[in-house]
Design an enzyme around this catalytic site. Structure first.
Site, PDB file in Angstrom:
ATOM      1  N   LYS A 192      32.787  -4.791  25.352  1.00  0.00           N
ATOM      2  CA  LYS A 192      33.137  -5.448  26.611  1.00  0.00           C
ATOM      3  C   LYS A 192      32.272  -4.897  27.747  1.00  0.00           C
ATOM      4  O   LYS A 192      31.688  -5.627  28.516  1.00  0.00           O
ATOM      5  CB  LYS A 192      34.624  -5.224  26.878  1.00  0.00           C
ATOM      6  CG  LYS A 192      35.121  -5.863  28.148  1.00  0.00           C
ATOM      7  CD  LYS A 192      36.616  -5.652  28.289  1.00  0.00           C
ATOM      8  CE  LYS A 192      37.041  -5.953  29.715  1.00  0.00           C
ATOM      9  NZ  LYS A 192      38.483  -5.843  29.910  1.00  0.00           N
ATOM     10  N   GLU A 198      29.454   5.397  21.850  1.00  0.00           N
ATOM     11  CA  GLU A 198      29.384   5.258  20.388  1.00  0.00           C
ATOM     12  C   GLU A 198      28.638   3.977  20.009  1.00  0.00           C
ATOM     13  O   GLU A 198      27.753   3.969  19.144  1.00  0.00           O
ATOM     14  CB  GLU A 198      30.802   5.181  19.786  1.00  0.00           C
ATOM     15  CG  GLU A 198      31.611   6.459  19.865  1.00  0.00           C
ATOM     16  CD  GLU A 198      32.490   6.535  21.102  1.00  0.00           C
ATOM     17  OE1 GLU A 198      32.128   5.933  22.148  1.00  0.00           O
ATOM     18  OE2 GLU A 198      33.534   7.210  21.032  1.00  0.00           O
ATOM     19  N   GLY A 250      40.306  -4.987  26.096  1.00  0.00           N
ATOM     20  CA  GLY A 250      39.614  -4.698  24.835  1.00  0.00           C
ATOM     21  C   GLY A 250      40.490  -4.901  23.608  1.00  0.00           C
ATOM     22  O   GLY A 250      40.102  -5.558  22.642  1.00  0.00           O
ATOM     23  N   ARG A 251      41.709  -4.347  23.629  1.00  0.00           N
ATOM     24  CA  ARG A 251      42.553  -4.417  22.430  1.00  0.00           C
ATOM     25  C   ARG A 251      43.226  -5.778  22.269  1.00  0.00           C
ATOM     26  O   ARG A 251      43.985  -5.990  21.326  1.00  0.00           O
ATOM     27  CB  ARG A 251      43.579  -3.277  22.443  1.00  0.00           C
ATOM     28  CG  ARG A 251      44.438  -3.203  23.685  1.00  0.00           C
ATOM     29  CD  ARG A 251      45.171  -1.873  23.779  1.00  0.00           C
ATOM     30  NE  ARG A 251      45.889  -1.711  25.042  1.00  0.00           N
ATOM     31  CZ  ARG A 251      45.341  -1.248  26.155  1.00  0.00           C
ATOM     32  NH1 ARG A 251      44.051  -0.928  26.176  1.00  0.00           N
ATOM     33  NH2 ARG A 251      46.061  -1.103  27.252  1.00  0.00           N
ATOM     34  N   GLU A 336      47.815   2.547  22.768  1.00  0.00           N
ATOM     35  CA  GLU A 336      46.975   2.526  23.970  1.00  0.00           C
ATOM     36  C   GLU A 336      47.684   1.739  25.078  1.00  0.00           C
ATOM     37  O   GLU A 336      47.513   2.015  26.258  1.00  0.00           O
ATOM     38  CB  GLU A 336      45.599   1.894  23.657  1.00  0.00           C
ATOM     39  CG  GLU A 336      44.541   2.190  24.711  1.00  0.00           C
ATOM     40  CD  GLU A 336      43.111   1.886  24.251  1.00  0.00           C
ATOM     41  OE1 GLU A 336      42.386   2.821  23.851  1.00  0.00           O
ATOM     42  OE2 GLU A 336      42.721   0.710  24.285  1.00  0.00           O
ATOM     43  N   HIS A 367      53.865   6.151  -2.905  1.00  0.00           N
ATOM     44  CA  HIS A 367      53.443   7.293  -3.723  1.00  0.00           C
ATOM     45  C   HIS A 367      52.807   8.383  -2.867  1.00  0.00           C
ATOM     46  O   HIS A 367      52.108   9.254  -3.375  1.00  0.00           O
ATOM     47  CB  HIS A 367      52.484   6.816  -4.812  1.00  0.00           C
ATOM     48  CG  HIS A 367      53.144   5.841  -5.732  1.00  0.00           C
ATOM     49  ND1 HIS A 367      53.858   6.236  -6.849  1.00  0.00           N
ATOM     50  CD2 HIS A 367      53.263   4.494  -5.667  1.00  0.00           C
ATOM     51  CE1 HIS A 367      54.358   5.159  -7.443  1.00  0.00           C
ATOM     52  NE2 HIS A 367      54.018   4.086  -6.745  1.00  0.00           N
ATOM     53  N   LYS A 495      36.207  11.224  27.265  1.00  0.00           N
ATOM     54  CA  LYS A 495      34.863  10.629  27.355  1.00  0.00           C
ATOM     55  C   LYS A 495      33.993  11.428  28.316  1.00  0.00           C
ATOM     56  O   LYS A 495      32.840  11.729  28.038  1.00  0.00           O
ATOM     57  CB  LYS A 495      34.945   9.192  27.883  1.00  0.00           C
ATOM     58  CG  LYS A 495      35.417   8.161  26.900  1.00  0.00           C
ATOM     59  CD  LYS A 495      35.321   6.778  27.548  1.00  0.00           C
ATOM     60  CE  LYS A 495      36.090   5.732  26.775  1.00  0.00           C
ATOM     61  NZ  LYS A 495      36.180   4.450  27.459  1.00  0.00           N
TER      62      LYS A 495
END
Ligand code: F6P
Length: 527
Positions: A192, A198, A250-251, A336, A367, A495
């Site tokens: 965005k 990253e 963003g999410r 978030e 399991h 950040k």
């Protein structure tokens, strides 16, 4: 305090037996249906008095919902509207600052559709021929939604192979690119802001990798971003830039350009069905009243368990291997959004905010960590998800076994196993004190709450319903908690410090102004 009444209600009743609440009506009275989905919360301790209490807490939801859907700037700390719903529901006219947003959304969607079809049919030619592989480089909301949906919808894949790179760890991009041909690979840079370190670092690595084999790497790059200036700086041609506005968080962004990798994999028509599923859930959320409103009831069950009963986590347990990445996707969506400590007004919250969300697909989780869920000292409300039909008709017996496991777990959590039952299980092997000791280990306390979301089949449409269901759940919980679900200031400090530590780690700056622990770690890692 806002939750006092709920707290005292929950405290007085949470240890009563859920089984005692079961009568012939409970399964239908404590479940909601919406366009083919069934959400069952009858295996919780909620009764009609607690439900009334919960519904009273939701009084502010309709007005807040109206404010969000109509484009008001409900994300107050960023001064933004919150309109991911406008990416999928086009019937309602929505304006931000007096501008109708729908025409732009539709034109970007049709540009995406054209581009995707060109890539899929080979009309878009990479420097070595038709595109065989697509690599989506993004992180957080620019990765988790697309990778979750691409995995969920693999039976619908008919386009190039999709790959996802998110971690700044060079291992991620190195392993992904290792087997790909740069001359037939399309790189999508999904960000965005187009500044996320990253993503930008991985994009540069991909560019350099491609530049070794093709004359014009930029011709095989596309960008999904709100930052047209930065995409231009990268030299990505505007026809391969797909933009969106700041009112898409963003999410919450997989419905628009950030979903391009999914569209490339499943085609524009299937992607439209995904949007239709989201739109159907929007209409349901806007029109269904109280008890019949699925996202609202999912939110209220969450509030009951977290703010009422004090259960700090919840597990999302899809009995569907293709929903493998759903728990990770929901971790960002829920944590978030609702992991905040101050109210909308900036006051410290006098109660807990959103819970820790985690999970894995069943049956694998059984399991691994179900031991704690069944016999540990903590109560973990479980949210099961299961489909009526699978995608492998020749393996129907396996699908029935999967369903049996899902239902067995919620039944076991609720019913448990008493000491008497445990004794009789091992009475043929042990006697006397040893029988008592052995039986105690085999007791299941039971009375552990769970909900089950049943879907007809995992398709683009139902996936759209599920994602929008959880989005609206997060929204309704956020309104009840009185917080801003749409900012994420909590990610900023790390950040900033990482940026400052970069030169320390590569030896160009000293660590002397850091605390002693950090200095020692720097020294160990770099000497
Ligand atoms: O980690 C914070 C965050 O801003 C998320 O909210 C977002 O999804 C992610 O980073 C990626 O941001 P962008 O799409 O701008 O690269």
């Amino acid at each position: 305090m806002k939750f006092d009444a709920l707290l005292s209600q929950a405290t007085s009743v949470k240890d009563r037996k859920i089984l005692d609440l079961m009568d012939n009506e409970r399964a239908s009275a404590y479940s909601v249906q919406a366009d083919g989905l069934l959400f069952d919360y009858s295996k919780t301790n909620i009764d009609s008095a607690s439900r009334d209490e919960l519904l009273a807490l939701a009084n502010d939801v309709p007005a807040a919902r109206e404010a969000m859907f109509s484009g008001q700037k409900v994300n107050e700390t960023e001064g933004r509207a919150v309109l991911h719903t406008a990416l999928r529901s086009f019937e309602r006219k929505v304006s931000v600052d007096g501008v109708d947003v729908i025409p732009d959304v539709q034109s970007t969607l049709s540009r995406m559709g054209e581009f995707a079809e060109n890539v899929r049919t080979g009309a878009f030619v990479a420097q070595g021929g038709a595109v065989t592989d697509v690599v989506n480089i993004g992180i957080g909301g620019s990765d988790l939604g697309p990778v979750m949906a691409a995995t969920a919808l693999s039976p619908f894949h008919s386009g190039p192979k999709t790959h996802f790179v998110s971690n700044v760890d060079g291992a991620h991009i190195a392993d992904t690119l290792a087997d790909l041909n740069p001359a037939t690979t399309l790189i999508i840079v999904a960000s965005k802001t187009f500044t996320t370190i990253e993503t930008m670092t991985n994009a540069k690595t991909a560019w350099d990798w491609m530049a070794k084999d093709v004359a014009d790497p930029g011709a095989q790059f596309a960008a999904l971003s709100s930052n047209a200036e930065k995409t231009a700086e990268w030299g990505i041609a505007p026809e391969r830039v797909f933009g969106f506005e700041d009112w898409v968080g963003g999410r919450y962004s997989m419905w628009g350009p950030i979903g391009l990798s999914v569209m490339l994999a499943i085609g524009a028509e299937n992607f439209q069905r995904f949007l239709d599923g989201g739109a159907a859930m929007d209409t349901h959320f806007l029109t269904a009243q109280g008890l019949d409103n699925m996202p609202l009831m999912l939110a209220l069950v969450g509030i009951w368990h977290n703010q009422g009963c004090g259960y700090a986590t919840r597990a999302v347990l899809p009995y569907d291997q293709r929903l493998l990445r759903l728990p990770a996707y929901l971790q960002q969506l829920e944590m978030e959004s609702n992991g905040k400590s101050v109210s909308m007004d900036g006051e410290t919250l006098p109660y807990e905010s959103g819970p820790v969300v985690w999970g894995e697909p069943g049956t694998n989780g059984q399991h691994a960590f179900y031991q704690l869920i069944h016999q540990g000292t903590r109560v973990v409300p479980c949210e099961f998800i299961v489909a009526a039909e699978g995608h492998e008709p020749n393996l129907e017996h396996q699908h029935r076994l999967l369903q049996a496991n899902c239902l067995a777990q919620s039944e076991a959590l609720m019913c448990g196993r008493s000491l008497d039952e445990a004794r009789s299980k091992v009475a043929n092997k042990f006697k006397g004190a040893e029988l008592e000791r052995q039986a105690a280990h085999r007791v299941f306390p039971g009375n552990r709450p769970s909900t089950t979301l049943c879907i007809p089949k995992l398709t683009p449409f139902t996936l759209g319903q599920i994602v929008a269901l959880y989005e609206h759940r997060v929204f309704a919980e956020g309104v009840i908690l009185g917080i801003n679900s749409y900012d994420q200031w909590g990610v900023e400090l790390g950040k900033e410090l990482a940026t400052a530590l970069g030169p320390v780690m590569d030896g160009t700056e000293s660590a002397e102004d850091k605390d002693a622990s950090t200095q020692a770690l720097v020294s160990f890692l770099t000497s």
